[in-house]
Design an enzyme around this catalytic site. Structure first.
Site, mmCIF file in Angstrom:
data_model
loop_
_atom_site.group_PDB
_atom_site.id
_atom_site.type_symbol
_atom_site.label_atom_id
_atom_site.label_comp_id
_atom_site.label_asym_id
_atom_site.label_seq_id
_atom_site.Cartn_x
_atom_site.Cartn_y
_atom_site.Cartn_z
ATOM 1 N N CYS A 1 13.244 40.137 -24.618
ATOM 2 C CA CYS A 1 14.219 40.731 -25.529
ATOM 3 C C CYS A 1 13.453 41.352 -26.679
ATOM 4 C CB CYS A 1 15.180 39.655 -26.040
ATOM 5 S SG CYS A 1 16.055 40.128 -27.547
ATOM 6 N N GLU B 1 0.840 -1.195 0.000
ATOM 7 C CA GLU B 1 0.000 0.000 0.000
ATOM 8 C C GLU B 1 0.874 1.243 0.000
ATOM 9 O OE1 GLU B 1 -0.991 -0.304 4.764
ATOM 10 O OE2 GLU B 1 -1.942 -1.667 3.356
ATOM 11 N N TYR C 1 -7.036 8.020 5.900
ATOM 12 C CA TYR C 1 -7.008 6.671 5.334
ATOM 13 C C TYR C 1 -6.554 5.689 6.400
ATOM 14 C CZ TYR C 1 -7.704 8.578 0.720
ATOM 15 O OH TYR C 1 -8.241 9.211 -0.350
ATOM 16 N N CYS D 1 19.580 42.101 -23.541
ATOM 17 C CA CYS D 1 19.486 40.655 -23.722
ATOM 18 C C CYS D 1 20.875 40.016 -23.620
ATOM 19 C CB CYS D 1 18.868 40.361 -25.092
ATOM 20 S SG CYS D 1 18.900 38.613 -25.542
ATOM 21 N N LYS E 1 11.095 3.707 0.412
ATOM 22 C CA LYS E 1 10.904 5.144 0.212
ATOM 23 C C LYS E 1 11.343 5.591 -1.179
ATOM 24 C CE LYS E 1 10.115 7.552 3.761
ATOM 25 N NZ LYS E 1 10.888 7.722 4.935
ATOM 26 N N LYS F 1 2.714 4.618 1.251
ATOM 27 C CA LYS F 1 3.102 5.204 2.530
ATOM 28 C C LYS F 1 2.615 6.646 2.506
ATOM 29 C CE LYS F 1 6.650 5.454 6.014
ATOM 30 N NZ LYS F 1 6.275 6.746 6.567
ATOM 31 N N CYS G 1 17.470 37.872 -32.741
ATOM 32 C CA CYS G 1 18.232 37.391 -31.580
ATOM 33 C C CYS G 1 18.556 35.912 -31.774
ATOM 34 C CB CYS G 1 17.409 37.600 -30.312
ATOM 35 S SG CYS G 1 18.046 36.738 -28.863
ATOM 36 N N CYS H 1 21.890 38.789 -27.310
ATOM 37 C CA CYS H 1 22.123 39.633 -28.485
ATOM 38 C C CYS H 1 22.366 41.092 -28.138
ATOM 39 C CB CYS H 1 20.968 39.512 -29.471
ATOM 40 S SG CYS H 1 19.453 40.297 -28.898
ATOM 41 N N ASP I 1 1.910 10.397 3.415
ATOM 42 C CA ASP I 1 2.743 11.410 4.043
ATOM 43 C C ASP I 1 1.863 12.321 4.893
ATOM 44 O OD1 ASP I 1 5.003 12.708 4.716
ATOM 45 O OD2 ASP I 1 5.349 13.656 2.780
#
Ligand code: IVH
Length: 682
Positions: free
Chosen positions: A432, A115, A225, A414, A316, A117, A438, A417, A119
């Site tokens: 830009c 099943e 759960y 930029c 894990k 795990k 560019c 360029c 958290d």
């Protein structure tokens, strides 16, 4: 008091708790919210008029009204232990070997209950004669805190077990957690109020469960759960863990749908991979899988070492969050000239890979998270998505703190360029101003043009594009089709290219001529025109000239095209440079006008197909395109509505499901046949 008042109250309680069960446990609501509220109010009124009618399991008792001064300690009759962890396949194999050896069954294959795990936070729920009487946190495993009032607010937790003859005593153990969507909503609300946000659903759940005022907990929408039982008296128990889970599920306790059984190490690892693939789409966070020897008699024989059972282990997933330092913030220039700030990080191992960059999206995001160079940050990497900075540990900032980061001040021009960078009113992005002059934008535009879902030019990857542009061989997508510029001689002169690979690339470029209009439009990379919109435009207008001639009113007729998209399309075609490139692409025969099969026409009209496994010659995208061009639909999962499953090598559970449901299974040859001949079945 009339017997019918008592009966009405009982009926209301049953109806409301059933609605809770359907909504919170089965995820299958059957009562409109307004109706639910009406019934609850009616019950509250009845109970107010006749206080003797209030029962402890009444849904009106879920929202306690009196804040507790403190939580009372609760001793766990059976300690709530922790699980040992496994991080590698070898550790899982060693666990299984220890189990077999300890049971004296070296040669056997052990059956495990498997099943997720969860958290969240472990809690214990005690039911006496089917009635919820007390719930507690895990605490140190031996003594927890009585959080009954808060647990009552969790509507997924039944206040009365659904069983004709419930056990005299049943202690259910499980995890309280916050669903991802409830967490996002909670944080959005906190943000709107200017309050502090929670870092993750686990912290939010923990903070909510330990609220002294249950009314606050009630607003947080926690979930629960069950994953096992502690004490059980006065009822026969199933003899496997899986049996226990089915049993408590039948009493309306929420158990997760992703539980299963698995045989031996191979079965465990299959489950781990399967669950890992589901993980990003699960409604709740998980940090691994738990494997438990299924037979309770075996669990008993295996017993415990120190504070953990010998019969179970947590496998894990690699940590998804880690601490590191922002060493620099740099800007990357994207296809449409957008400057995306990227945090350069001190390398750190997260989610199984070493992460060195995290996207910061735009200036608004930098401001919101207040990320500065030199900051210690939490980075997260979830699934395949780009790592991101979750939060800055501002308390670790030096004195004086580093200055705020301002993208426009850092990058007035930029970085690719040298053209000025602009930020348009109302837009989060800095851009830009040089357009396709560019080189960075040129590269990205070319890369997008050649990509799989656009013109699909096999072999034209990033490294090659860099060289083509840096050496001035190619400036626009049209140049790809110009034999003066791109030929065996020029290509073979590039790094990592030989005559053979040059020929292959030329073949791939030639094969891309005559792509359908939808793909071609997508390939042009018009802002706000993604794959679907491109298809819709092609279907609607049928030819590029018709699209280029369309005014705003005409464009707005197309599904999902609003003023912003329409404006972007008009601006693109108004640009003289773009028109010149399109004329050159027209001469090269890059696209073919005409509408792809509209839904409802074509040999596969109305049919739904599912693809699984690797086909011998077609890629998945190619197969999908062929099916869609024939009017068919490609779905992600097999159901009763599936007409065909197309299976290739190493087809997985979709094939099993197709067979189970009696869906017709095709191989690639049969699919091609179908596309050619049409579908004979009615
Ligand atoms: S069984 C004897 N099953 O993991 C241990 N625990 O490290 C019984 N957890 O405190 C625990 N999902 O909070 C079990 N499917 C699951 C679980 C699970 C999460 C947590 C639980 C426990 C911790 C143990």
């Amino acid at each position: 008091m009339h017997a019918d008042v008592r009966e009405r109250a009982a009926a209301l309680r049953a109806r409301i708790e059933d609605a809770n069960y359907r909504y919170y446990v089965l995820d299958d609501p059957d009562l409109p919210d307004a109706e639910y509220d009406r019934l609850l109010r009616e019950l509250q009124d009845l109970e107010a008029a006749h206080p003797e009618l209030v029962t402890p399991d009444s849904p009106t008792q879920r929202v306690g009204v009196t804040p507790a001064g403190e939580f009372m300690p609760v001793e766990h009759a059976i300690p709530m232990l922790s699980l040992n962890n496994a991080f590698t396949e070898a550790e899982v194999a060693a666990f299984d070997r220890r189990v077999r050896e300890a049971l004296g069954r070296e040669q056997d294959t052990i059956e495990y209950a498997v099943e997720p795990k969860f958290d969240g936070l472990a809690v214990s729920l005690v039911y006496q004669d089917g009635l919820f009487v007390r719930g507690a946190t895990r605490g140190d495993g031996y003594t927890g805190e009585d959080v009954s009032a808060n647990l009552r607010t969790i509507r997924a937790i039944p206040m009365r077990l659904a069983a004709d003859r419930p056990p005299a005593l049943l202690e259910v153990r499980g995890e309280v957690l916050m669903l991802k969507r409830d967490f996002e909503r909670l944080n959005a609300e906190a943000l709107a109020r200017g309050d502090k946000t929670f870092v993750n659903p686990r912290n939010a759940a923990a903070g909510s469960l330990r609220q002294l005022d249950p009314r606050v907990t009630a607003q947080r929408r926690l979930s629960f759960y069950a994953y096992g039982i502690g004490r059980c008296e006065g009822a026969p128990m199933p003899d496997t863990h899986a049996g226990i889970m089915d049993w408590i599920e039948s009493m309306h306790l929420p158990v997760c749908a992703q539980r299963a059984t698995a045989l031996g190490v191979a079965g465990l690892l299959d489950y781990f991979a399967w669950l890992g693939a589901l993980r990003p789409g699960l409604p709740f966070d998980i940090d691994g899988a738990v494997y438990k020897v299924n037979r309770l008699a075996d669990q008993h024989a295996l017993g415990y070492v120190a504070r953990a059972p010998r019969f179970a282990i947590a496998h894990k997933y690699p940590a998804q969050e880690a601490l590191t330092v922002v060493e620099a913030i740099e800007a990357q220039v994207g296809r449409t000239g957008t400057l995306t700030p990227v945090a350069r990080l001190r390398p750190v191992f997260v989610g199984g890979v070493t992460v060195t960059n995290a996207t910061l999206h735009n200036q608004d995001e930098i401001d919101r998270k207040d990320v500065r160079v030199g900051d210690t940050v939490i980075v997260r990497r979830a699934g395949d998505v780009i790592p991101e900075v979750v939060r800055v540990l501002t308390e670790r900032r030096g004195d004086p703190p580093p200055p705020r980061f301002d993208l426009l001040r850092q990058y007035p021009t930029c970085p690719e360029c040298g053209a000025p960078v602009i930020r348009l009113e109302g837009e989060a992005a800095a851009r830009c101003s040089n357009g396709l002059a560019c080189p960075a934008q040129r590269k990205q535009a070319l890369w997008h043009f050649a990509s799989r879902r656009a013109m699909d030019i096999d072999g034209l990857g990033e490294k090659l594009i860099d060289q083509l542009i840096d050496r001035g061989l190619v400036a626009t997508p049209a140049d790809l089709y110009d034999p003066e510029r791109v030929n065996v001689a020029t290509l073979a002169g590039l790094d990592r290219m030989a005559e053979k690979s040059a020929e292959n690339l030329l073949t791939a470029i030639a094969a891309s001529r005559g792509r359908d209009l939808g793909r071609f439009l997508h390939a042009l990379g018009i802002r706000h025109v993604g794959e679907q919109t491109a298809k819709d435009l092609a279907r609607h207008f049928g030819s590029l000239d018709a699209l280029m001639a369309a005014d705003e009113t005409a464009l707005l007729q197309v599904p999902d095209v609003g003023p912003v998209v329409a404006g972007s399309i008009r601006a693109f075609f108004a640009e003289p440079h773009n028109r010149a490139v399109i004329e050159a692409l027209r001469r090269a025969g890059a696209w073919r006008d005409g509408t792809p099969a509209a839904p409802g026409t074509g040999v596969l009209a109305g049919r739904t197909l599912v693809l699984t496994g690797t086909l011998p010659t077609l890629t998945r995208d190619q197969a999908k395109a062929r099916i869609e061009a024939a009017g068919g639909k490609v779905a992600g999962s097999v159901s009763g509505k599936t007409d065909y499953v197309v299976a290739g090598a190493e087809a997985g559970s979709k094939l099993d499901k197709a067979i189970a449901l009696g869906v017709t299974v095709l191989d690639e040859a049969a699919l091609l046949n179908l596309l050619e001949q049409g579908d004979p079945s009615p």
